[in-house]
Structures are given as C-alpha cells and as structure tokens.
Write a protein that holds these residues in place. Structure first.
Motif, PDB file in Angstrom:
ATOM      1  N   GLY A  20      -3.212   5.207  -3.512  1.00  0.00           N
ATOM      2  CA  GLY A  20      -4.048   6.432  -3.318  1.00  0.00           C
ATOM      3  C   GLY A  20      -4.555   7.043  -4.411  1.00  0.00           C
ATOM      4  O   GLY A  20      -5.425   8.191  -4.187  1.00  0.00           O
ATOM      5  N   CYS A  21      -4.112   6.913  -5.506  1.00  0.00           N
ATOM      6  CA  CYS A  21      -4.247   7.731  -6.754  1.00  0.00           C
ATOM      7  C   CYS A  21      -3.651   7.126  -7.823  1.00  0.00           C
ATOM      8  O   CYS A  21      -2.773   6.129  -7.796  1.00  0.00           O
ATOM      9  N   ILE A  22      -3.918   7.886  -9.097  1.00  0.00           N
ATOM     10  CA  ILE A  22      -3.342   7.105 -10.487  1.00  0.00           C
ATOM     11  C   ILE A  22      -1.943   6.983 -10.560  1.00  0.00           C
ATOM     12  O   ILE A  22      -1.449   6.062 -11.456  1.00  0.00           O
ATOM     13  N   ALA A  43      -0.130   5.406  -8.909  1.00  0.00           N
ATOM     14  CA  ALA A  43       0.438   3.896  -8.779  1.00  0.00           C
ATOM     15  C   ALA A  43       1.455   3.668  -7.892  1.00  0.00           C
ATOM     16  O   ALA A  43       2.249   2.444  -8.198  1.00  0.00           O
ATOM     17  N   CYS A  44       1.862   4.383  -6.932  1.00  0.00           N
ATOM     18  CA  CYS A  44       3.113   3.893  -6.086  1.00  0.00           C
ATOM     19  C   CYS A  44       2.783   2.637  -5.499  1.00  0.00           C
ATOM     20  O   CYS A  44       3.679   2.224  -5.005  1.00  0.00           O
ATOM     21  N   GLY A  45       1.478   2.351  -5.082  1.00  0.00           N
ATOM     22  CA  GLY A  45       1.204   1.105  -4.596  1.00  0.00           C
ATOM     23  C   GLY A  45       1.077  -0.062  -5.479  1.00  0.00           C
ATOM     24  O   GLY A  45       0.594  -1.082  -5.058  1.00  0.00           O
ATOM     25  N   ALA A  93       0.823  -1.274  -0.007  1.00  0.00           N
ATOM     26  CA  ALA A  93      -0.006   0.060   0.069  1.00  0.00           C
ATOM     27  C   ALA A  93       0.951   1.275   0.114  1.00  0.00           C
ATOM     28  O   ALA A  93       1.850   1.429   0.686  1.00  0.00           O
ATOM     29  N   CYS A  94       0.523   2.217  -0.882  1.00  0.00           N
ATOM     30  CA  CYS A  94       1.308   3.437  -0.897  1.00  0.00           C
ATOM     31  C   CYS A  94       0.805   4.172   0.342  1.00  0.00           C
ATOM     32  O   CYS A  94      -0.200   4.055   1.002  1.00  0.00           O
ATOM     33  N   PRO A  95       1.276   5.363   0.699  1.00  0.00           N
ATOM     34  CA  PRO A  95       0.974   6.179   2.092  1.00  0.00           C
ATOM     35  C   PRO A  95      -0.503   6.923   1.996  1.00  0.00           C
ATOM     36  O   PRO A  95      -1.127   6.949   2.876  1.00  0.00           O
TER      37      PRO A  95
HETATM   38  S1  SF4 Z   1      -0.191   6.500  -5.504  1.00  0.00           S
HETATM   39 FE1  SF4 Z   1       1.773   7.555  -4.835  1.00  0.00          FE
HETATM   40  S2  SF4 Z   1       1.137   9.695  -5.390  1.00  0.00           S
HETATM   41 FE2  SF4 Z   1      -0.710   8.510  -5.329  1.00  0.00          FE
HETATM   42  S3  SF4 Z   1      -1.548   8.741  -2.980  1.00  0.00           S
HETATM   43 FE3  SF4 Z   1      -0.083   6.889  -3.256  1.00  0.00          FE
HETATM   44  S4  SF4 Z   1       1.962   7.712  -2.653  1.00  0.00           S
HETATM   45 FE4  SF4 Z   1       0.698   9.484  -3.266  1.00  0.00          FE
END
Ligand code: SF4
Lengths: 544, 163
Positions: A452-454, A456-458, A409-411
C-alpha cells in the motif's frame, strides 16, 4: 520443537513485568509519548489508523497447537475474533487497547510466546523456511541455528538502538522459500567440500523504497563461529549505518554506499577481534537446542500413496502439498486466501481447527509461511483426505498455493497510517476476477504481491507481478511491476509505466496474463516467459 | 540473580551530575575534552566521546585515561553502546560514564555494555531506576559486564567470561 526452560521463561516473564511498568509510567506521565513509543514498539505495539496493533513473534514460523489455541483465545478476548498472519511469519491483531497489552503479553508468556523485538530499530524475529525439518531437499533443519540467533539477539544490549530495523533469515536448502536474500542478513546453512556444515552470509538485502538483493560477504562461516560473525556484522552496522536519514538507515544502504568489499573487510577485522573475546556460546548449547528439533516419531513403512479418486481433493493435493523427507508423509499448506478474502486473516475458530488438526495429524506442529499461509508439516498421506475434508468444511480448503490468487498483501490504507492506497480491496478484486472461470488454475505458478506504499511490506518488488499503491493528486493509484522473484532466482520487478485506478489495475493484470497465455513455451511459468520475451510485449498489451 | 545496587553517589564528576555510580574510587574532577583534543594534549586524563567518534582512536592512549564520558545526544542513537564495549574489550578499566539523554529504560543495557556511571540530563526517579537496573534475572549473551550468559549457566559454566 523448542521448549522453554526456566531461564527462557524467567526472561519472558521479566519482560511482561517491565512492559507493565512502562505502561504505568506512561499513564502516570513519567514517560513522554516519544520515549514510550520506542518501548512499545520493542513490544510489538504500533499505533495504526484506528487502534493499536500488536504483533506477536512466531520464532522461525513454528507453532504448537497449544500456542495456536492461545492465539485464537487472544483474538476472541482482546480483538474482534480475528488474527492476521504476516509476511514475517508472525501474527498481528489490529484492534488492541493499550491498557490491555500487558495482559496479552502475560497470556502469551503462559504458552512460551511474546512480542519481544517484533518492531523497533532492533534485531527482529528470526525467519526461516516453513518446511524446515520436513522438506525433502534440505541439508539440515535450519531452526536450531535460528533459535541460537534468537537467544543471542534477545535483549542484546549493544544492538537495541540500531540505525533501523534488522531482519535475519536462516534457511538450509538451495531452494529459497523464505526470501532469504531480501533480508538484512540472510544465512544459508550448507556443507563445504570437506562435508562440514557452515553458514553462508548474505548481507544488505531488503525491500522498502530502495530494494536490494544481498551480496555474499562470506562463503562459509564455521558453525562454532556463527554468533561471533553475526556480532561483527551488527557492530559494523551499528557504528557506521546512517542515522541522518531514516530512509537511508538500513544496512543495505551502508553495504551499497561503502561497497560490499569494504563492508566485508571491516566485518572480517571486527570478527578477528571478537574471536579473542570468547563470546561464542558453548557448542553444547547448539547440541542442546538440536535435541528439540529431532524428527517426530514417524511411522516407518507408512503407506506412501494417496487415493486421488475425489477430484477436488486431487486438485488440492496438486496445489497445496510439498514432498516430505519421510516416505509416507507430506507437507500440507492451508491457504488463508479464499476467493475474495483478506489475505492472511484467520478467525479464532479457524485457528482452533488448525490447532486441532495439527495436534491429531501433524505431531502437534504448525508453521506460518511468509506468503501468509499455514503449513501442517508432518501429515501422514493416509490421513490427508480426512484433513482436507475438515479444512474444506471450515472454509480453509482453497486450492491455490503460489497461484495468482494466493496474494501477499500488506494491511494498506484500511489499517496502516503510512499507506497511500488500500491493498486489501485490490487483492479481493483480483482474486475474484481470476478465480472465476478457472483462470487462476490455467495460469499456474504466478506470485502476486501488493504493497500500500513504498515501504513494501507486501513485497511488491519480489512479485512475479507486483502492485504498488501510490498517491496521485490525492487519489489512490496503483503501479504495476513485472518480473520480481523472492526465490533462489531472486530478482526485482520493473515498473511497466503509468499507474491505474483500482479497476484499471485489475484489467491491466488480466492483459498481462493474456500475453503470457499466448506466448508461453512448454513448461514456462509467467516469470520465465517474462524473462525470455522481456517487458515490451506486456507494455504493448497493457497500454496499447 | 539480580545484582545489588550500590548506593548512588550524587553530584560527582566534571560538571555533569552523576546520579548513579558503580565504582569505589574517587571520581576524577578533570574536564573531559574532545577525542581529537585528547589525542593532542598529552596531559589530558578525561575524554568525551560523541556518537560519530571512532572509539578505537583512543586505544593507544588507554593508559592515561581516567574518565570517558560517552554522550547520548538522543536516546535513540545507539552508537555509544559500541563505544563502551570497544573500550572495555580493549581493557579500559577507568570510569565509563553515560551522559546526555540517558533514560530509565536504557540503564540496564548501558550497564551491560560497560558503563559504570550515569549522568542523565534530567535526574531519574530513584525507585524506577533501581527497578530498571535489577530488571533482568539472567542475560542471554555475554557483553562487557560480568554476568554469565544463560547458555553458559545451562552447561554448568558459571565462571565469568572475559567478554
Ligand atoms: S507497505 Fe507497509 S507501511 Fe506501506 S501501507 Fe503497507 S503496511 Fe503500511
């Protein structure tokens, strides 16, 4: 593992002084925020929602005990007693004060660490297989090549202001445990028919809003041309990558728009030219680096069996260990995904315990995995029970590697200023739902990834199940994807249909997993069943 | 070892204010023309390269070039670094001047890519600039300057590279 000599140390020390000076000039008003921003990013400092975040590089995911302890001390001294291990095998601290950042870099430099190029439009930290040098199935240890690339890319004067960030991954086995083909450059070290080692180059992969799987652009680059070929790949990108639109600036768009054939042709032309420039390091340098990655002093004839009489231990062994190349040894993965926890977080005390265990039982080495866990790469089988008992007592004994509750999971919106939705609470709910009643165990391998958004860090595109947070009329909404994979069978997930709210997404996942449990054939993972029966049955169950 | 910074010579050049110059020859006073104009005008000696220009178009004409200005409209656009190296790799030995949004913290990487004159839009603090030019005790990789990369020093190869 690699050790700095006085040259490496001098470079890192100079970097600390440079950044101290840059912070001073910013505070004195000689640098605008825009000018300073690109400089702090190149030192891993992001401005998040509530504070600065510092990302520290862990080259190819390898850490010594002393380094892990230093990371724990930084968590205590400058943060809130925690660190967050990331999908690029690095560590981030979420509550950093700008004025203290130069001191943190100085503390890091004392243990041969830094935050150089962990952000910004430059070549980032090189990632690799977390079992490098320990896996039973690898051709060679890929890390010497990653280290050579680290040196080459550090402060490379031509490539510090690329169109966009640039991520390189090096592996050396057929099994891909590092999402190699989802990097800007993915390199696989392999042997050709003559038995010589070389590098296969995949260029133009990536996730983000336009996910792409990197095509092969050269089957075999001789190892004494590795740097020259990399330089050619980068130069073509630096010259022709798009700079008119941030969202189209990654190399994957260039390769896609130009076509892999044309990109390859230009790289080959540039490569032919660069060969005449003599930029390749002496082969003696690769030899020197290799000496740091020799096998530790394994005990030959070590007992090659485990006492599985404790059922909890036996379960953990089944879930969290991987075969080692040396008889009598094993790779043990420490899950940073306790039920209801924050994926990838470790407290300072947990870091210290992991450091102690590595020092005592794993030849002083730890690895960070792209799935946000920690590996003890060289544990004697005879010591494994003791290691597990100590981990378990510290809340680090979760047996769930590659299961549905081993979530990437990303932050998300809890920290990240770009987020549309929170990732962490969704991960926590899923882990609680599936860990209860042993459902996660019943599902077996099922990789779930949340962004958490496009951006795609996760890695949601590459999850067997992926979740993407979007903004729907001002409310957090979650889209569901099925069928992605970051392994050697790389594929991109497909969206099931309309999104869900936070509780709805957890229910939808449960319905999808019920389809799998009903339909699965002998030995099939969730991903295999999905690939065989397709999206329809899942859609019906989810929306029907 | 850090390099010694020659005395900067100010105000020379074709309109732009050259704040730092690492050359002994007299600066050329001819006006710099666009790449296309330069190729057409066979008597032109100074050329200005914009980020989107293909520097290799100049290679057949290197013999008559005395000054190349490479424009950095924004410091975040790094194409000019490749322009510089490509020209130096082809043997261009004349003045290579970085103009535009040239900032303290990019000076050393510009110099490494082959720039030997700097004409920033806004004059830079002399002390900070000197510190920036002298910042790096070593370099990891070869570029267009004469510095010997660490990986050669480690193996007793101290001679300059041709890259
Ligand atoms: S995918 Fe990356 S930019 Fe988007 S909310 Fe998660 S950490 Fe932030």
């Amino acid at each position: 593992m690699y050790k700095y000599d006085h040259y490496d140390q001098a470079m890192v020390d100079a970097r600390v002084e440079e950044f101290r000076d840059q912070v001073r000039r910013r505070i004195e008003g000689h640098l605008t925020e825009d000018q300073f921003k690109s400089l702090r990013l190149m030192n891993g400092l992001y401005l998040q929602l509530h504070a600065y975040m510092l990302r520290v590089a862990v080259p190819y995911g390898t850490l010594s005990s002393a380094q892990m302890r230093a990371l724990a001390d930084i968590a205590d001294k400058y943060d809130r007693g925690y660190g967050h291990f990331t999908t690029r095998q690095n560590i981030q601290y979420n509550w950093i004060k700008l004025e203290e950042a130069p001191d943190i870099l100085a503390d890091l430099a004392k243990v041969e660490m830094h935050a150089i190029q962990t952000s910004g439009n430059c070549i980032r930290n090189i990632s690799s297989d977390q079992y490098a040098g320990a896996a039973a199935d690898e051709e060679v240890d890929p890390r010497p090549y990653a280290e050579l690339l680290r040196q080459w890319s550090t402060f490379h004067p031509e490539f510090l202001t690329l169109p966009r960030k640039f991520k390189i991954c090096v592996i050396a086995s057929e099994q891909d445990r590092a999402a190699m083909r989802l990097h800007d450059i993915g390199i696989r070290i392999l042997r050709n028919e003559a038995g010589e080692l070389g590098a296969r180059f995949y260029v133009g992969g990536g996730m983000g809003r336009t996910p792409m799987i990197a095509p092969v652009i050269r089957d075999f680059v001789p190892l004494d041309q590795l740097i020259t070929y990399s330089e050619a790949c980068l130069r073509v990108y630096n010259r022709y990558g798009r700079r008119d639109n941030k969202f189209k600036a990654r190399i994957k768009i260039l390769v896609h728009e130009m076509g892999a054939d044309e990109y390859t042709r230009q790289v080959e032309e540039e490569f032919a030219h660069l060969l005449s420039q003599g930029i390749e390091p002496p082969t003696a340098e690769l030899e020197r680096i290799r000496t740091y990655f020799q096998d530790p002093a394994f005990e030959h004839g070590a007992l090659d069996a485990l006492d599985r009489s404790d059922p909890d231990f036996a379960l953990w062994v089944d879930r969290n260990t991987m075969a080692h190349k040396q008889a009598g040894y094993i790779n043990a993965t420490i899950s940073l995904k306790p039920v209801g926890g924050i994926p990838g977080d470790a407290s300072a005390d947990q870091m210290r315990l992991m450091a102690d265990l590595a020092e005592r039982y794993s030849f002083d080495e730890l690895r960070v995995t792209h799935a946000q866990n920690i590996v003890l790469p060289h544990v004697r089988k005879a010591d494994l029970y003791e290691v597990w008992k100590q981990l378990d007592q510290a809340g680090l004994g979760t047996a769930n590697i590659d299961q549905i509750d081993d979530i990437i999971a990303c932050p998300g919106l809890d920290y990240c200023s770009l987020a549309n939705a929170r990732s962490i609470p969704v991960a926590q709910k899923i882990s609680q739902r599936f860990a209860a009643g042993g459902k996660a165990d019943a599902l077996g391998e099922l990789k779930l990834k949340i962004s958490g958004c496009i951006n795609a860090c996760g890695h949601h595109h590459a999850g067997h199940i992926g979740i993407l947070g979007v903004d729907r009329k001002g409310k957090e909404n979650y889209q569901l994807l099925l069928g992605g994979s970051e392994a050697e069978d790389t594929s991109l997930g497909k969206i099931t249909g309309p999104g869900f709210d936070e509780d709805g997404i957890v229910d939808a996942i449960e319905r999808a997993t019920d389809v799998y449990l009903r339909e699965r054939g002998e030995g099939e993972r969730f991903l295999d069943t999905y690939r065989r029966i397709g999206m329809e049955p899942f859609k019906e169950a989810i929306y029907g | 070892m850090a390099e010694v910074l020659p005395l900067p010579s100010e105000g020379a050049g074709s309109g732009d204010h050259v704040q730092f110059r690492f050359r002994d020859d007299e600066p050329l006073m001819d006006p710099a023309v666009t790449v296309d104009a330069f190729i057409d005008q066979t008597n032109a000696t100074a050329v200005r390269v914009e980020p989107g220009d293909d520097a290799r178009k100049l290679l057949p004409h290197l013999g008559r070039i005395g000054l190349v200005e490479v424009n950095f409209p924004a410091f975040t656009d790094g194409r000019g670094y490749s322009v510089a190296r490509i020209l130096r790799e082809a043997g261009y030995a004349g003045e290579l001047r970085a103009v535009g949004d040239v900032l303290i913290d990019q000076l050393s990487q510009m110099k490494r890519c082959g720039f030997d004159a700097f004409a920033p839009d806004k004059p830079l603090d002399e002390t900070d600039a000197k510190a920036a030019f002298d910042r790096w005790p070593h370099v990891y990789q070869p570029a267009a300057d004469a510095r010997v990369p660490i990986w050669n020093l480690r193996h007793g190869r101290n001679q300059e590279q041709n890259g």
